[in-house]
Structures are given as C-alpha cells and as structure tokens.
Enzyme design. Structure first.
Site, PDB file in Angstrom:
ATOM      1  N   ASP A  13      -8.734 -56.092   9.516  1.00  0.00           N
ATOM      2  CA  ASP A  13      -8.883 -55.101   8.763  1.00  0.00           C
ATOM      3  C   ASP A  13      -7.614 -54.238   8.592  1.00  0.00           C
ATOM      4  O   ASP A  13      -7.303 -54.169   8.939  1.00  0.00           O
ATOM      5  CB  ASP A  13      -9.992 -54.570  10.347  1.00  0.00           C
ATOM      6  N   ASP A 103     -12.184 -54.300   2.691  1.00  0.00           N
ATOM      7  CA  ASP A 103     -11.123 -54.427   3.566  1.00  0.00           C
ATOM      8  C   ASP A 103     -11.109 -55.027   5.121  1.00  0.00           C
ATOM      9  O   ASP A 103     -10.055 -54.717   4.964  1.00  0.00           O
ATOM     10  CB  ASP A 103     -10.390 -52.891   4.136  1.00  0.00           C
ATOM     11  N   GLU A 104     -12.565 -55.462   5.157  1.00  0.00           N
ATOM     12  CA  GLU A 104     -12.533 -56.181   6.472  1.00  0.00           C
ATOM     13  C   GLU A 104     -13.182 -57.982   6.116  1.00  0.00           C
ATOM     14  O   GLU A 104     -13.887 -57.652   5.516  1.00  0.00           O
ATOM     15  CB  GLU A 104     -12.857 -55.084   7.144  1.00  0.00           C
TER      16      GLU A 104
HETATM   17 MG   LIG Z   1     -10.102 -50.660   7.896  1.00  0.00          MG
END
Ligand SMILES: [Mg+2]
Length: 404
Positions: A13, A103-104
C-alpha cells in the site's frame, strides 16, 4: 498446493499516495505538510496528518488545524502513471496480484521461495524497487491471510515492512485496538467502546451471540471470524492484469549490444516471463520489446501473433525478430534497459498439468522444465551458454527440444 512454510500473502500500500507524488515532483514540498485537494482533502502527507488532518475533511477546516499546510490541486495523470508503474512492479514480483485500488494490492508469493527468496526478502525487494523506480514510499504487510497482511501494513505505516510470523498471528492481532479490524469504522468502533470492548482480543474472547447483540448478525459474524484469525479468502487475480513482463536494466553502464551477448539477456527475460504466464494459467497474443538507450530515449516494438500462446519458443522467436529489426539503433545508441512483456492475456483453458505421452508438442517441454524447476530449484536446468554467468538475474534457460 502444499501448506506454505512461511507467511505468503503481501499487502502492499503506497503511503499518502497523492501527497507523496506531489512531494516527489516538487522538492519544495518535501518534509512539509501537504494537502492535495480542492474543497475536500483527497490526500494528506504524514506531516499534515500529524496536525490531525484526515480524509475526507474540508480544506478550510484542515487549514485551521494545520495553518502551515501547502494546498496542492490534484494531478491525476501523474497519479495514474505512478500507479501503472507500481502495478508493473507488483506483476513482475508474482503472477498472483489482486488490485484493491489505484495504490494498493494483495500479492500471493506462495511457492516462490526457490526463485525469489523468502517472503520477507520479496517484500524488502518490492519496497526497494518502488522507491528506486517510481520514487515513492510503500508499506508492505506480510502474513498468512489477506486480512492479517492488511492489518500488518496498517500498523507498519508509513514506509514500513512488517511480517507476522506463522503461529504468531493471535499474539500480533489481539492487543491491537479494534479499529484495526477490516470493516470497523467510527460507528462500529463506538458501539464496541460503549460495551467496554477496545481490543481485538476482547472480541475474540466473546461468544459470537454476545457480539450479535451489539452489532447485528452480519457484522458480528464477520468480526468474530477476523478476531479469531479465520480468513480463508485466496488472492484473486482481477481483470486488471492484462500483461506480464520483466526487464533488465543496468545503471549507467550499457548492456552488451553484440547480438550473441544481448541474446543471452533476451533468452533469460523470455524464459522468466513465459514461466510466469504459464504459472498464471494465461496465454497472450502480443509480445512487446521495450528499450532504453544510452541517451535516455526509449523505444517500444510490438508484434501480435496469429494465436495466443505461452510457449517459450514461439514468444522468443517473435522477440528475436523485433530485436533484429532494431539492431541498427541498438548498435548506434547502446542499450541501458531491455524489457519484454506478453500482453493481450486471456485464460489458458487448455492448460495441462499432466505430461502427455508419446509425441511431445513444444509446450510439453515448457511444462517439464517448469515442473523440474518447481521441484528442484531454478538452477536445476541451465542452458550451456548461461553457465558461469552472474548478471544478477535468476538463471535463465531455454530448453533444447527433447527427442521424441
Ligand atoms: Mg495507500
């Protein structure tokens, strides 16, 4: 598959993603409280979070809490470019990537010990690659289950790496505040606190019925399972994954541009990529050759095959043809990076685990090689031209066709 001997699920993350991209792209913003937003806070740097700024919050309120903060308008193209680069690194790390958001992602590295080292090593390398290639901080949690990997990354943020060892799951989980459980937002947390329940271990110790009385049936069932570390969900490879690739870069020095020497690198990359395509039970139609030259310019060449495939030999032939057609340019400028990707991926419905008897089609050779290496390690089979080489890559191999 066998039981993993180590925690094998990574939750990766990016930290304060939008704000980190802004700090990366404007040195004046580094180490300062940065708020990305227009009206509402979309992302806040850790320096801004330290003043109590969170997402979503009105920008005006955020400025009251943090008068020194710099407000930046969002640059979505930069975020989406960064996300693409980071997901390429995820997908070079393992074929099993489940994207959760821009983003993960979860990454399953089960069975990759022989090729890539322990899951801790893999997580450390992933962090390093994201930092060096994309210039962003990322936190990785490693555990036996998806939920615990996500909890671990939450605890380790920012720029952290936290591994929950096998057998140590409950010791890690139970002392944590209930807010760390997946699905516990402010409302659920308040209900739990009203009953004196502050720690995950207290939820685990309750009878599920007692929890139902507080939270209702669905939430109680969900949280009771998580608090007792029951989370059997596997990593699902999403639709996002349309290509598999690998690249080899040298820092400032150049890759050999003599055809024979370069071919060794190409063979290694094709071998690595096709193995991953096969492991993901996929076939692809388009092969892509990416190059960066000594003068930092880049070029991409691609070829679409008549039929989707994951055969080493077919894909290697197509890549070699692309290299040959680019040779004048390679000779002139010198290569500092070469990458290959197989894209237009689809599921390989005809994937065979069993070895066919009698006449072996080319793909059976690939299957044999993959199985031997799965069992005995990447270096169990090596092509003669690769012996004694140490170029920092896993040992590549192109099998000679087996005799019928
Ligand atoms: Mg993040």
């Amino acid at each position: 598959m066998s039981e993993p001997a180590q925690p094998h699920i990574l939750h990766a993350d990016l930290d304060a993603f939008y704000a980190s991209v802004e700090q990366r792209d404007d040195p004046q913003l580094r180490d300062r409280p940065v708020i990305v937003g227009a009206g509402v806070v979309l992302s806040a740097s850790y320096q801004a979070r330290a003043c109590g700024v969170y997402t979503p919050m009105g920008v005006n309120k955020a400025l009251q809490l943090c008068p020194d903060a710099v407000i930046v308008k969002p640059h979505f193209t930069a975020y989406s470019d960064a996300s693409k680069q980071v997901f390429e690194i995820f997908e070079h790390t393992t074929p099993l990537v489940e994207g959760l958001s821009i983003d993960e992602a979860f990454l399953d590295v089960h069975g990759m010990e022989l090729l890539s080292g322990s899951s801790t090593d893999i997580a450390a390398k992933l962090k390093r690659e994201v930092r060096e290639t994309v210039g962003l901080p990322i936190t990785v949690g490693v555990a036996r289950t998806k939920h615990l990997a996500k909890v671990a990354s939450g605890v380790a943020k920012p720029d952290g790496l936290l591994v929950v060892p096998l057998g140590g799951e409950l010791t890690f989980l139970h002392p944590l505040p209930v807010e760390h459980l997946w699905g516990v937002g402010p409302v659920t947390a308040r209900k739990l606190h009203n009953h004196g329940i502050d720690r995950v271990g207290q939820i685990a110790a309750l009878e599920e019925d007692a929890l139902v009385a507080i939270l209702g049936k669905a939430a109680a069932h969900h949280l009771h399972a998580l608090a007792n570390n029951r989370d059997p969900r596997p990593v699902h490879v999403g639709r996002r994954r349309r290509s598999i690739g690998s690249q080899h870069a040298t820092g400032l020095s150049r890759l050999p541009s003599a055809p024979d020497e370069l071919d060794v690198t190409i063979v290694g990359l094709v071998d690595r990529v096709t193995r991953r395509v096969r492991a993901a039970r996929r076939v692809g139609r388009t092969v892509v050759l990416r190059m960066r030259f000594g003068d930092y310019t880049r070029a991409t060449r691609s070829h679409t095959l008549a039929m989707a495939t994951n055969e080493t030999q077919t894909i290697l032939s197509a890549i070699r043809a692309l290299v040959t057609s680019t040779m004048p340019l390679i000779r002139r400028e010198g290569l500092t990076m070469v990458g290959i990707t197989v894209s237009n991926l689809e599921n390989d419905d005809a994937f065979q685990l069993a070895l066919p008897f009698g006449r072996r089609p080319p793909r059976a050779v690939d299957a044999i090689v993959d199985q031997v290496r799965e069992k005995f390690g990447a270096s169990a089979l090596t092509r003669a031209s690769q012996l004694g080489r140490d170029d920092g890559m896993s040992v590549p191999l192109l099998p000679e066709p087996l005799p019928d």
